[in-house]
Write a protein that holds these residues in place. Structure first.
Motif, PDB file in Angstrom:
ATOM      1  N   MET A   1      45.532  35.178 -24.365  1.00  0.00           N
ATOM      2  CA  MET A   1      45.808  35.994 -22.960  1.00  0.00           C
ATOM      3  C   MET A   1      46.848  35.372 -21.967  1.00  0.00           C
ATOM      4  N   VAL A   2      47.363  36.014 -21.521  1.00  0.00           N
ATOM      5  CA  VAL A   2      48.377  35.791 -20.389  1.00  0.00           C
ATOM      6  C   VAL A   2      47.523  35.973 -19.048  1.00  0.00           C
ATOM      7  N   PHE A   3      47.565  35.089 -18.231  1.00  0.00           N
ATOM      8  CA  PHE A   3      47.174  35.167 -16.830  1.00  0.00           C
ATOM      9  C   PHE A   3      47.970  35.028 -15.845  1.00  0.00           C
ATOM     10  N   LEU A   4      48.255  36.068 -15.014  1.00  0.00           N
ATOM     11  CA  LEU A   4      49.136  36.092 -13.787  1.00  0.00           C
ATOM     12  C   LEU A   4      48.530  35.389 -12.758  1.00  0.00           C
ATOM     13  N   ASP A   5      49.494  34.895 -11.722  1.00  0.00           N
ATOM     14  CA  ASP A   5      49.047  33.750 -11.080  1.00  0.00           C
ATOM     15  C   ASP A   5      47.798  33.963 -10.239  1.00  0.00           C
ATOM     16  N   PHE A   6      47.712  35.469  -9.718  1.00  0.00           N
ATOM     17  CA  PHE A   6      46.401  35.674  -9.056  1.00  0.00           C
ATOM     18  C   PHE A   6      45.054  35.884  -9.850  1.00  0.00           C
ATOM     19  N   GLU A   7      45.468  35.676 -11.351  1.00  0.00           N
ATOM     20  CA  GLU A   7      44.135  35.780 -12.147  1.00  0.00           C
ATOM     21  C   GLU A   7      43.628  34.629 -12.341  1.00  0.00           C
ATOM     22  N   LYS A   8      44.359  33.345 -11.778  1.00  0.00           N
ATOM     23  CA  LYS A   8      44.137  32.059 -12.052  1.00  0.00           C
ATOM     24  C   LYS A   8      42.604  31.606 -12.000  1.00  0.00           C
ATOM     25  N   PRO A   9      41.985  32.225 -11.137  1.00  0.00           N
ATOM     26  CA  PRO A   9      40.305  31.802 -11.231  1.00  0.00           C
ATOM     27  C   PRO A   9      39.791  32.376 -12.416  1.00  0.00           C
ATOM     28  N   LEU A  10      40.289  33.233 -13.168  1.00  0.00           N
ATOM     29  CA  LEU A  10      39.603  33.911 -14.440  1.00  0.00           C
ATOM     30  C   LEU A  10      40.065  32.998 -15.313  1.00  0.00           C
ATOM     31  N   GLU A  11      41.329  32.411 -15.501  1.00  0.00           N
ATOM     32  CA  GLU A  11      41.525  31.460 -16.568  1.00  0.00           C
ATOM     33  C   GLU A  11      40.312  30.252 -16.685  1.00  0.00           C
ATOM     34  N   SER A  12      40.190  29.678 -15.563  1.00  0.00           N
ATOM     35  CA  SER A  12      39.281  28.580 -15.727  1.00  0.00           C
ATOM     36  C   SER A  12      38.010  28.969 -16.286  1.00  0.00           C
ATOM     37  N   LEU A  13      37.559  30.116 -15.819  1.00  0.00           N
ATOM     38  CA  LEU A  13      36.421  30.673 -16.277  1.00  0.00           C
ATOM     39  C   LEU A  13      36.241  30.961 -17.819  1.00  0.00           C
ATOM     40  N   TYR A  14      37.476  31.519 -18.147  1.00  0.00           N
ATOM     41  CA  TYR A  14      37.566  31.855 -19.958  1.00  0.00           C
ATOM     42  C   TYR A  14      37.760  30.350 -20.604  1.00  0.00           C
ATOM     43  N   GLU A  15      38.196  29.573 -19.918  1.00  0.00           N
ATOM     44  CA  GLU A  15      38.265  28.190 -20.559  1.00  0.00           C
ATOM     45  C   GLU A  15      36.764  27.808 -20.781  1.00  0.00           C
ATOM     46  N   GLN A  16      35.918  27.717 -19.789  1.00  0.00           N
ATOM     47  CA  GLN A  16      34.673  27.598 -19.797  1.00  0.00           C
ATOM     48  C   GLN A  16      33.849  28.135 -21.016  1.00  0.00           C
ATOM     49  N   LEU A  17      33.990  29.365 -20.985  1.00  0.00           N
ATOM     50  CA  LEU A  17      33.248  30.333 -21.613  1.00  0.00           C
ATOM     51  C   LEU A  17      33.847  29.603 -23.222  1.00  0.00           C
ATOM     52  N   GLU A  18      34.922  29.702 -23.522  1.00  0.00           N
ATOM     53  CA  GLU A  18      35.486  29.043 -24.575  1.00  0.00           C
ATOM     54  C   GLU A  18      34.687  27.930 -25.167  1.00  0.00           C
ATOM     55  N   LYS A  19      34.701  26.876 -24.249  1.00  0.00           N
ATOM     56  CA  LYS A  19      33.945  25.565 -24.559  1.00  0.00           C
ATOM     57  C   LYS A  19      32.528  25.680 -24.769  1.00  0.00           C
ATOM     58  N   ILE A  20      31.909  26.677 -24.217  1.00  0.00           N
ATOM     59  CA  ILE A  20      30.578  27.025 -24.609  1.00  0.00           C
ATOM     60  C   ILE A  20      30.282  27.453 -25.867  1.00  0.00           C
ATOM     61  N   ARG A  21      31.194  28.401 -25.983  1.00  0.00           N
ATOM     62  CA  ARG A  21      31.280  29.105 -27.598  1.00  0.00           C
ATOM     63  C   ARG A  21      31.290  28.108 -28.731  1.00  0.00           C
ATOM     64  N   GLN A  22      32.112  27.020 -28.438  1.00  0.00           N
ATOM     65  CA  GLN A  22      32.369  26.072 -29.254  1.00  0.00           C
ATOM     66  C   GLN A  22      31.149  25.177 -29.585  1.00  0.00           C
ATOM     67  N   VAL A  23      30.462  24.863 -28.378  1.00  0.00           N
ATOM     68  CA  VAL A  23      29.170  23.981 -28.392  1.00  0.00           C
ATOM     69  C   VAL A  23      27.969  24.895 -29.313  1.00  0.00           C
ATOM     70  N   GLY A  24      28.035  26.246 -29.086  1.00  0.00           N
ATOM     71  CA  GLY A  24      27.353  27.200 -29.846  1.00  0.00           C
ATOM     72  C   GLY A  24      27.398  27.105 -31.168  1.00  0.00           C
ATOM     73  N   GLU A  25      28.578  27.181 -31.631  1.00  0.00           N
ATOM     74  CA  GLU A  25      29.090  27.408 -33.158  1.00  0.00           C
ATOM     75  C   GLU A  25      28.630  26.081 -33.730  1.00  0.00           C
ATOM     76  N   LYS A  26      28.439  25.051 -33.173  1.00  0.00           N
ATOM     77  CA  LYS A  26      27.977  23.830 -33.583  1.00  0.00           C
ATOM     78  C   LYS A  26      26.558  23.717 -34.161  1.00  0.00           C
ATOM     79  N   GLY A  27      25.858  24.660 -33.470  1.00  0.00           N
ATOM     80  CA  GLY A  27      24.299  25.141 -33.954  1.00  0.00           C
ATOM     81  C   GLY A  27      23.237  24.795 -32.963  1.00  0.00           C
ATOM     82  N   ASP A  28      22.945  23.531 -32.545  1.00  0.00           N
ATOM     83  CA  ASP A  28      21.729  23.219 -32.093  1.00  0.00           C
ATOM     84  C   ASP A  28      21.221  23.946 -30.770  1.00  0.00           C
ATOM     85  N   VAL A  29      21.942  24.151 -29.998  1.00  0.00           N
ATOM     86  CA  VAL A  29      21.597  24.573 -28.596  1.00  0.00           C
ATOM     87  C   VAL A  29      21.816  26.092 -28.690  1.00  0.00           C
TER      88      VAL A  29
END
Lengths: 349, 285
Positions: A1-29
């Motif tokens: 995904m390409v984020f434009l400068d005014f979309e930066k707030p979205l980028e960090s949210l997407y990063e968070q989302l990705e991290k949580i997904r990775q945690v989820g894939e590991k299973g337990d929670v």
């Protein structure tokens, strides 16, 4: 995904989302409530950002590297399509493409600017900047449409006609002028959409039509904000300011009566949901062509010329009397607003 | 060693204290530096006596030069531009308009006149470079549009003398649409069998070239005029090499097939009379 400068707030949210997904894939929670919450947050943020876009931000969106180009629309709009090459005089321009296609059972001549999708292709397509042979190819195809009674669909997306040495030798100005002249009298309907950038003569060279629409995140102007800044401010640093001053957004253009309507894009822009964008356009094209094909040829052409005749704002001085304001564009009957306010809120929900 | 000593470096006189040579007496040729009196210049059709450089002249000068006994009727003088967008770059458009009106004593960058040339009627729309670089805004477009209506109504041949830097940026898309508007209107003349002559003069560039200037039944130009779509500076920056000698001149366009002929300003009136003679419009149609 390409984020434009005014979309930066979205980028960090997407990063968070990705991290949580990775945690989820590991299973337990069980992370699904958190994911849902974040997705809602992203959506809300997006609505917030996209609710108040400046002219310059629209310009940025119109140039988004993932934005769908002419080929994308052709590929998904038509059930069958044959690309036709060459102007028959000099060569085949790569920045303007065209051909014959079927859209829901109707044969249409499609012409449009084409930009490249990667560095190599961007060069090959000359960044969507056509040479005279591009305009002449478009005209050749339009004259063919006229012979066989096919409507013309024109997709506009160019940073301008190419300002090169050979382009001048082969008559860039004449090619554009000739298209305007011929398109004014073409005996079949011409339907135009600005799908990205609509810069100056390069855009209008295939942009004179019975009905002209702009996608929500596009711009149409006599000059690009960068060039305008360099000429009027004598520096490249005022492009944002120039974009505001030029009033180049779809909303501005519709308000001025210079286009017939706005096509609202999916939330986040055409690139955020390319399939949905094609379907929105398909519906619109079909409706417009149904309407245009019902008109008599003479009526079609005289209405087309009348439409352009009314474009312009000036005053008429009355001798000895006070200056009376004449705003000829206000005489235009209000055109139906294609993307209505309702439709917009639908897209956002 | 010099025999006098410079006390202060540089020229010290402030511009406002400098004495101006009275305007309107002498003219120095931009091209070759030849000096001539304004009277000589005028008698030589505003061309340099020495190198034949065609000095940029205004719409009224062309009208005086072309119409029989310099008599003509001005049309559409009541149309004026205004700053409907509130456009402001380094200077507001409103102020630019006021300054241009004051400086040029004109209403806008185009005047329309009608009269006869060797007894044959014609409508001529001529541009003025002195008014914001001859830029095309709504008023220029509307004047052309209405001049065409006049020509249609009276079945008179129509001519535009182009001299313009292109579209007027301060009217944004409105100026762009004048390209479509003027081109579309010209098709009506073609359909009615009324000839349209396009004279391109120095300079004719941008949106003006890419619309009505290139659409004449006859396209012709004064010698050595700059004619093009993109300006030479932009092209040079794009291709990053020097432009060949004579690039984008009238002669270059003639050679590349975009002009019918080049005409010296002293022959312009005769040439037009001949064209009008050849294109004689049948009064009934």
């Amino acid at each position: 995904m390409v984020f434009l400068d005014f979309e930066k707030p979205l980028e960090s949210l997407y990063e968070q989302l990705e991290k949580i997904r990775q945690v989820g894939e590991k299973g337990d929670v069980d992370v699904s409530p958190m994911i849902q919450e974040l997705e809602k947050k992203i959506n809300d943020k997006r609505i917030e950002i996209y609710d108040h876009l400046s002219g310059w931000q629209r310009v940025q969106l119109s140039r988004h590297p993932e934005r769908p180009y002419t080929y994308h629309y052709i590929k998904h709009l038509t059930s069958s399509f044959i690309e036709l090459h060459g102007d028959r005089y000099f060569k085949d321009d790569k920045a303007i493409v065209g051909g014959l296609g079927k859209i829901d059972g109707r044969t249409v001549v499609i012409i449009g600017h084409q930009k490249g999708v990667n560095t190599k292709m961007r060069q090959y397509r000359n960044f969507g900047m056509a040479n005279p042979e591009g305009y002449r190819k478009a005209l050749r195809l339009m004259k063919m449409a006229e012979r066989f009674g096919f409507p013309v669909l024109s997709l506009i997306d160019t940073p301008g006609a190419y300002p090169g040495l050979e382009a001048e030798e082969r008559g860039q100005a004449e090619a554009i002028a000739r298209n305007l002249f011929e398109m004014a009298q073409l005996k079949v309907p011409i339907l135009c959409y600005v799908i990205g950038e609509g810069a100056s003569g390069g855009a209008i060279g295939i942009g004179l039509g019975d009905r002209v629409f702009m996608l929500e995140n596009t711009w149409y102007s006599v000059i690009s904000p960068e060039s305008c800044s360099s000429i009027l401010w004598r520096s490249w640093d005022h492009k944002e300011q120039a974009a505001e001053q030029l009033k180049l957004t779809a909303e501005n253009m519709f308000e001025f009566g210079l286009i017939d309507g706005i096509i609202y894009e999916p939330l986040g822009g055409a690139h955020a949901n390319r399939e949905e964008m094609v379907e929105i356009l398909r519906k619109h094209i079909n409706k417009e062509l149904d309407m245009l094909e019902g008109m008599e040829v003479d009526e079609l052409i005289s209405k087309r010329i009348e439409k352009y005749e009314k474009m312009g704002r000036f005053m008429v001085e009355e001798p000895e009397l006070e200056e009376a304001e004449k705003d000829s564009s206000k005489e235009l009957a209000p055109a139906p607003n294609e993307g209505s306010a309702n439709q917009k809120s639908d897209d956002h929900s | 060693m010099g025999w006098f000593k410079r006390l202060k470096d540089g020229i010290q006189t402030a511009t406002k204290f400098k004495k101006e040579a009275p305007d309107g007496l002498w003219h120095k040729c931009k091209s070759c530096g030849h000096l001539s009196t304004i009277k000589e210049l005028r008698e030589n059709f505003y061309k340099c006596n020495s190198c034949n450089y065609h000095v940029r002249i205004g719409s009224y000068d062309y009208f005086d030069l072309l119409f029989d006994d310099s008599e003509y009727e001005l049309l559409l003088e009541d149309l004026v531009s205004y700053d409907f967008l509130g456009f402001k770059d380094l200077k507001p458009y409103d102020e630019r308009l006021k300054a241009a009106r004051k400086k040029s004593q004109l209403k806008d960058a185009m005047s329309v006149g009608t009269g006869t040339i060797e007894g044959k009627s014609i409508v001529i729309a001529a541009m003025d470079f002195s008014f914001i670089g001859g830029s095309m805004g709504s008023v220029v477009g509307e004047k052309i549009s209405r001049a065409i209506d006049y020509a249609l109504q009276h079945r008179m041949p129509f001519m535009i003398i182009s001299k313009s830097g292109g579209a007027r940026m301060m009217e944004s898309a409105f100026s762009l649409m004048q390209m479509a508007k003027t081109s579309a209107k010209l098709t009506l003349l073609a359909k009615a069998g009324i000839p349209y002559f396009s004279l391109l003069t120095d300079p004719t560039t941008g949106g003006v070239t890419a619309s009505f200037a290139m659409l004449g039944d006859i396209n012709f130009a004064e010698p050595k005029a700059l004619i093009g779509f993109a300006g030479p500076r932009v092209i040079k920056e794009t291709i990053k090499r020097d432009l060949p000698e004579g690039f984008q001149t009238s002669e270059f366009l003639l050679d590349n097939g975009f002009l019918d002929f080049i005409v010296d300003r002293k022959d312009l009136r005769d040439k037009l009379a001949e064209l009008l003679h050849l294109f004689e419009i049948q009064s009934s149609s």
